[in-house]
Enzyme design. Structure first.
Site, mmCIF file in Angstrom:
data_model
loop_
_atom_site.group_PDB
_atom_site.id
_atom_site.type_symbol
_atom_site.label_atom_id
_atom_site.label_comp_id
_atom_site.label_asym_id
_atom_site.label_seq_id
_atom_site.Cartn_x
_atom_site.Cartn_y
_atom_site.Cartn_z
ATOM 1 C CG ASP A 1 -1.798 1.151 1.269
ATOM 2 O OD1 ASP A 1 -2.172 1.827 0.216
ATOM 3 O OD2 ASP A 1 -2.515 1.347 2.246
ATOM 4 C CB ILE A 2 3.711 2.013 -2.147
ATOM 5 C CG1 ILE A 2 4.125 0.752 -1.990
ATOM 6 C CG2 ILE A 2 4.552 3.144 -2.161
ATOM 7 C CD1 ILE A 2 4.757 0.588 -0.471
ATOM 8 C CD GLU A 3 -2.651 5.252 0.864
ATOM 9 O OE1 GLU A 3 -2.837 6.242 0.981
ATOM 10 O OE2 GLU A 3 -3.007 4.296 1.338
ATOM 11 C CE1 TYR A 4 6.491 11.110 2.221
ATOM 12 C CE2 TYR A 4 7.740 10.455 0.287
ATOM 13 C CZ TYR A 4 7.438 11.447 1.255
ATOM 14 O OH TYR A 4 8.224 12.418 1.613
ATOM 15 N NE ARG B 1 -6.797 3.233 3.873
ATOM 16 C CZ ARG B 1 -5.482 3.105 3.508
ATOM 17 N NH1 ARG B 1 -5.321 2.371 2.474
ATOM 18 N NH2 ARG B 1 -4.426 3.857 3.916
#
Length: 320
Positions: free
Chosen positions: A159-162, A289
């Site tokens: 879950d790579i949101e940066y 979520r």
């Protein structure tokens, strides 16, 4: 002759049906689909892990998050107020995780989230080290002093949101996939922005090594928002569906929370969106979520994928 021909045809159909049943785990038309959920960041909403799995609604639970890793950093788990990994307080979760797995729920370690501790994986070698450390700490099942005790998780979720975290996620996926064997299935998944392609995980997704990709249709832009109408949402879904690698499943990411202002209301989601997306050949289910008390309204539409394939098998059965 007619009777003999009829008997021969029936024998052939029975043999074909037996093959369909025998090989059903390998066929997309009979793969079980369902609901995936993130657990670990909302103590009030999450409840206990055991209780979550006992509802019977979830197929996958992503432990959120492994918040620190990469570029030489020591792995660090962050489950907010649930427990303190640094003091060994999360080792008691091992029995709850095993209880979930005993019910057939796959429990994955989710890497990333929207914090700023991980940002990048620096090199391909760094990706290999992160994969090795994550596997040995959380998936190998022989580390009683690990953050979750002596437990073997089923896989890893990204879950790579940066923003701008584009470095070497494909190398990480390849390194994690190298642990798969005929004796051990290591599940790999990703949570992607609904804007196609995902700027962070695009290369990782195109490896084709992920089991499923959950697209976040709660990101705050017009491709995801109910403000733009369901037609725009379905257009974006179709773009993802037509571009996903062969063999991957696509999950619809939904955040049924009052703090997601642009989110579709439950009745719109279940009546206008789910009936359409569940007919996609790569449909896998719904990703939430956070835990959702009314998840039962989603479950029938997320129960199986590629219903056309199932109908074909039912037709075969009716002929017999």
């Amino acid at each position: 002759m007619k009777a003999a021909h009829s008997q021969s045809t029936k024998t052939l159909l029975l043999w074909t049906l037996s093959l369909l049943i025998a090989f059903s785990p390998l066929m997309r038309s009979s793969e079980a689909c369902g609901v995936s959920v993130y657990w670990g960041q909302n103590l009030a909403q999450d409840g206990s892990l055991r209780e979550l799995c006992e509802t019977g609604y979830y197929s996958y639970v992503n432990l959120a998050y492994l918040a620190t890793f990469g570029c030489g950093q020591k792995l660090a788990l962050n489950l907010t107020d649930h427990c303190d990994p640094a003091s060994g307080g999360c080792r008691s979760l091992s029995t709850e995780i095993q209880a979930c797995q005993n019910r057939g729920v796959k429990v994955l370690l989710s890497l990333g989230g929207n914090n700023t501790e991980y940002q990048e994986i620096c090199t391909a070698e760094d990706a290999k080290k992160v994969a090795d450390n994550a596997y040995n700490t959380f998936l190998k099942g022989s580390n009683p002093d690990g953050p979750l005790g002596d437990v073997s998780l089923d896989g890893v979720d990204l879950d790579i949101e940066y923003p701008g975290s584009m470095g070497h996620w494909d190398d990480l996926v390849r390194a994690l996939a190298s642990y798969r064997s005929p004796q051990r299935k290591v599940y790999l998944s990703a949570s992607a922005s609904c804007s196609y392609p995902d700027t962070n995980l695009g290369k990782a997704i195109t490896t084709g090594l992920l089991d499923y990709v959950a697209v976040r249709f709660y990101d705050d832009n017009l491709q995801c928002s109910c403000y733009a109408g369901t037609a725009r949402i379905l257009e974006t879904w179709n773009k993802w569906s037509s571009s996903l690698p062969e063999g991957n499943q696509l999950f619809y990411g939904w955040w049924p929370s009052s703090n997601a202002g642009s989110q579709c209301k439950p009745e719109v989601f279940t009546n206008e969106i789910l009936p359409v997306i569940s007919s996609s050949p790569d449909y896998g289910g719904v990703m939430l979520r956070e835990a959702y008390e009314n998840v039962s309204i989603l479950y029938p539409a997320a129960a199986c994928c590629n219903t056309a394939g199932l109908h074909r098998k039912e037709s075969l059965i009716s002929v017999l």
